[in-house]
Design a protein around this motif. Structure first.
Motif, mmCIF file in Angstrom:
data_model
loop_
_atom_site.group_PDB
_atom_site.id
_atom_site.type_symbol
_atom_site.label_atom_id
_atom_site.label_comp_id
_atom_site.label_asym_id
_atom_site.label_seq_id
_atom_site.Cartn_x
_atom_site.Cartn_y
_atom_site.Cartn_z
ATOM 1 N N MET A 128 57.989 2.944 54.114
ATOM 2 C CA MET A 128 56.881 3.544 54.827
ATOM 3 C C MET A 128 56.363 4.863 54.048
ATOM 4 S SD MET A 128 58.125 3.401 58.698
ATOM 5 C CE MET A 128 56.831 4.222 59.514
ATOM 6 N N SER A 129 57.204 5.199 52.943
ATOM 7 C CA SER A 129 56.743 6.608 52.356
ATOM 8 C C SER A 129 56.377 6.740 51.334
ATOM 9 C CB SER A 129 57.897 7.641 52.695
ATOM 10 O OG SER A 129 58.978 7.204 52.068
ATOM 11 N N LYS A 130 56.433 5.577 50.511
ATOM 12 C CA LYS A 130 56.393 5.448 49.062
ATOM 13 C C LYS A 130 54.968 6.291 48.423
ATOM 14 C CE LYS A 130 56.555 2.740 44.643
ATOM 15 N NZ LYS A 130 55.544 3.607 44.147
ATOM 16 N N ASN A 131 53.939 5.906 49.198
ATOM 17 C CA ASN A 131 52.530 6.270 48.755
ATOM 18 C C ASN A 131 52.539 7.839 48.917
ATOM 19 O OD1 ASN A 131 51.805 3.790 47.920
ATOM 20 N ND2 ASN A 131 50.488 3.358 49.648
ATOM 21 N N LEU A 132 53.021 8.113 50.014
ATOM 22 C CA LEU A 132 53.000 9.728 50.349
ATOM 23 C C LEU A 132 53.885 10.579 49.246
ATOM 24 C CD1 LEU A 132 53.080 11.185 53.752
ATOM 25 C CD2 LEU A 132 54.530 12.151 52.216
ATOM 26 N N LEU A 133 55.077 9.797 48.982
ATOM 27 C CA LEU A 133 55.852 10.548 47.991
ATOM 28 C C LEU A 133 55.154 10.880 46.686
ATOM 29 C CD1 LEU A 133 59.402 9.338 49.227
ATOM 30 C CD2 LEU A 133 58.719 11.520 49.641
ATOM 31 N N ASP A 134 54.626 10.007 46.319
ATOM 32 C CA ASP A 134 53.960 9.949 44.918
ATOM 33 C C ASP A 134 52.720 10.651 45.147
ATOM 34 O OD1 ASP A 134 55.448 7.768 44.108
ATOM 35 O OD2 ASP A 134 53.859 6.142 44.722
ATOM 36 N N TRP A 161 50.685 18.375 52.028
ATOM 37 C CA TRP A 161 51.531 17.190 51.798
ATOM 38 C C TRP A 161 52.859 17.079 52.347
ATOM 39 C CZ3 TRP A 161 49.500 12.468 51.369
ATOM 40 C CH2 TRP A 161 48.240 12.427 50.477
ATOM 41 N N ARG A 162 53.533 18.368 52.123
ATOM 42 C CA ARG A 162 54.969 18.494 52.794
ATOM 43 C C ARG A 162 54.766 18.261 54.162
ATOM 44 N NH1 ARG A 162 54.847 23.305 49.254
ATOM 45 N NH2 ARG A 162 55.768 22.793 47.416
ATOM 46 N N GLU A 163 53.704 18.682 54.702
ATOM 47 C CA GLU A 163 53.563 18.783 56.483
ATOM 48 C C GLU A 163 53.649 17.242 56.643
ATOM 49 O OE1 GLU A 163 53.469 19.821 60.517
ATOM 50 O OE2 GLU A 163 54.384 20.839 58.480
ATOM 51 N N LYS A 164 52.796 16.544 55.909
ATOM 52 C CA LYS A 164 52.646 15.065 56.101
ATOM 53 C C LYS A 164 53.878 14.344 55.953
ATOM 54 C CE LYS A 164 47.548 14.394 54.760
ATOM 55 N NZ LYS A 164 46.752 13.755 53.894
ATOM 56 N N LYS A 165 54.607 14.657 55.063
ATOM 57 C CA LYS A 165 55.869 14.192 54.795
ATOM 58 C C LYS A 165 56.827 14.350 56.357
ATOM 59 C CE LYS A 165 60.015 14.339 51.798
ATOM 60 N NZ LYS A 165 60.717 14.971 50.840
ATOM 61 N N ILE A 166 56.706 15.365 56.477
ATOM 62 C CA ILE A 166 57.528 15.763 58.045
ATOM 63 C C ILE A 166 57.288 14.990 58.869
ATOM 64 C CG2 ILE A 166 58.023 17.602 59.777
ATOM 65 C CD1 ILE A 166 58.079 19.615 57.392
ATOM 66 N N LEU A 167 55.918 14.913 59.152
ATOM 67 C CA LEU A 167 55.348 14.072 60.253
ATOM 68 C C LEU A 167 55.616 12.661 59.974
ATOM 69 C CD1 LEU A 167 51.784 15.863 60.892
ATOM 70 C CD2 LEU A 167 54.029 16.016 62.108
ATOM 71 N N LEU A 168 55.519 12.165 58.899
ATOM 72 C CA LEU A 168 55.908 10.607 58.573
ATOM 73 C C LEU A 168 57.461 10.266 59.077
ATOM 74 C CD1 LEU A 168 55.060 7.965 57.409
ATOM 75 C CD2 LEU A 168 55.698 8.852 54.921
ATOM 76 N N GLN A 169 58.016 11.381 58.617
ATOM 77 C CA GLN A 169 59.595 11.415 59.055
ATOM 78 C C GLN A 169 59.895 10.875 60.390
ATOM 79 O OE1 GLN A 169 60.965 14.647 56.595
ATOM 80 N NE2 GLN A 169 62.944 13.908 56.998
ATOM 81 N N LEU A 170 59.042 11.570 61.330
ATOM 82 C CA LEU A 170 59.070 11.170 62.789
ATOM 83 C C LEU A 170 58.685 9.701 63.035
ATOM 84 C CD1 LEU A 170 57.598 14.051 64.615
ATOM 85 C CD2 LEU A 170 59.890 13.099 65.141
ATOM 86 N N ASP A 171 57.622 9.130 62.126
ATOM 87 C CA ASP A 171 57.234 7.749 62.483
ATOM 88 C C ASP A 171 58.346 6.901 62.075
ATOM 89 O OD1 ASP A 171 54.738 8.453 63.417
ATOM 90 O OD2 ASP A 171 53.834 8.464 61.407
ATOM 91 N N ILE A 172 59.131 7.083 61.045
ATOM 92 C CA ILE A 172 60.238 6.473 60.323
ATOM 93 C C ILE A 172 61.343 6.639 61.382
ATOM 94 C CG2 ILE A 172 61.753 6.280 58.667
ATOM 95 C CD1 ILE A 172 59.788 7.665 56.694
#
Length: 373
Positions: A128-134, A161-172
């Motif tokens: 779920m996070s590969k594209n965002l982490l790149d 992008w750091r905030e998007k990473k945190i919000l993505l963690q909730l989805d994961i």
């Protein structure tokens, strides 16, 4: 003779039952610098259990008396770090640590079902996070290479992008909880993320997807209480009633509220609160004639300490306390036991800020809400 034989068997059984079988780690390590290290810690107690230099080879090490439960495996290689959760228990752990791919979960074989669930969690995370982490890596590299002319712009981009990473963690975590509703790992992961104050609705959605047994566990009840408290302090919610009286013995009344109101949760014996008072006194002078009120809510127990600091620090705004200290419902309902703590409310008692305000942002938040209401 038979009695001696039985005794020997019994003693052997006891020693076997008490045998502190180790947790053994067999890791292939590669692509790390000369001073890189592995650290294993208890995630809940913070206790360091093992520190090993990374040798860029097949490494084996043991934790002789493992503390069963959540743990972190952390790699440090100069400024680059990797951190991974796992479930520690006796038995064999196998995997690969690659300094060129620190986003990849290193453990491939673990001794327990609880550990297998973490492998499943990280598989979800990878997918779920590969594209965002790149994109985050690109933004952080751009920030590292920023000039004076573009540093602010690039810092904002990296923060976004750091905030998007945190919000993505909730989805994961949400996806993991849906696949594993009977796993307590979701509670642990939400706790480690630490966003209940700002994302209570998402937290509640994940919590409600878990099995009843998990919800009613000690950790589940604790998280639900935190979510409930955060929900009632979200912007748009009604502020819980302020309990207690002012120094003259009068109870709090919503009628004292003005257009914008700063609620200040503090104690007379806190050095931080006393330093904050110096800033707040000047700020109150700026706003006291602009339809703004400050309201102090003290979590003190000793009336004379409370009264004396109000006088000594020249706190001229309304003050309230029920003198119950940490047992005060104000401490639980208004700040979730945090001191010092600030938030804004409107004239009707509606909360204007989603979570704790930093002292540095109080001035701008008051101005923004005065202009916008």
């Amino acid at each position: 003779m038979k009695k001696q034989l039985y005794l020997l068997i019994l003693l052997a059984g006891l020693f076997s039952a008490c045998d502190p079988a180790p947790a053994t780690f067999n890791l292939e390590t590669k692509n790390f610098g000369p001073n890189a290290v592995i650290t294993i810690q208890s995630a809940e107690k913070g206790e360091t259990l093992k520190v090993e230099n990374i040798t860029n080879s097949n490494q084996t090490f043991k934790i002789n008396i493992p503390i069963k439960g959540y743990a972190t495996l952390r790699t440090e290689d100069g400024s680059r770090t990797g951190e991974y959760y796992f479930y520690l228990d006796k038995g064999s752990f196998k995997g690969v640590l690659d300094g060129k791919n620190i986003n990849s979960y290193p453990l491939k074989h673990v001794p327990t079902e609880e550990g297998e669930q973490f492998i499943n969690y990280y598989k979800l995370k990878d997918g779920m996070s590969k594209n965002l982490l790149d994109s985050l890596d690109i933004a952080e590299q751009a920030f590292d290479q920023a000039t004076r002319a573009n540093v602010l712009e690039r810092a904002k981009d990296a923060d976004r992008w750091r905030e998007k990473k945190i919000l993505l963690q909730l989805d994961i975590i949400k996806a993991f909880a849906k696949k594993h509703p009977s796993s307590a790992h979701s509670l642990f992961l939400l706790e480690q993320l630490g966003r209940a104050d700002s994302e209570p609705k998402n937290y509640l959605s994940i919590f409600n997807s878990l099995d009843k047994e998990i919800q009613e566990s000690k950790k589940g009840k604790s998280l639900l209480a935190e979510i409930t408290q955060a929900n009632q302090m979200m912007a748009g919610s009604k502020m819980p009633n302020i309990e207690g009286e002012n120094p003259d013995g009068k109870k709090f009344d919503l009628g004292i509220l003005k257009k914008v109101n700063l609620i200040i949760c503090w104690t007379s014996y806190s050095g931080k609160s006393r330093k904050n008072n110096q800033v707040l006194v000047k700020l109150y002078e700026k706003y006291k004639n602009k339809d703004v009120e400050f309201i102090g809510v003290s979590f003190d127990k000793k009336r004379d300490w409370w009264i004396n600091v109000i006088k000594d620090d020249h706190l001229t705004w309304p003050q309230y306390s029920d003198l119950q200290g940490a047992k005060s419902p104000n401490a639980k309902n208004l700040s979730n036991y945090n001191v010092t703590y600030f938030f804004l409310v409107a004239k009707n008692g509606t909360v204007l800020t989603n979570n704790d305000l930093s002292l540095d942002f109080i001035d701008s938040e008051i101005s923004k809400n005065l202009a916008g209401r």
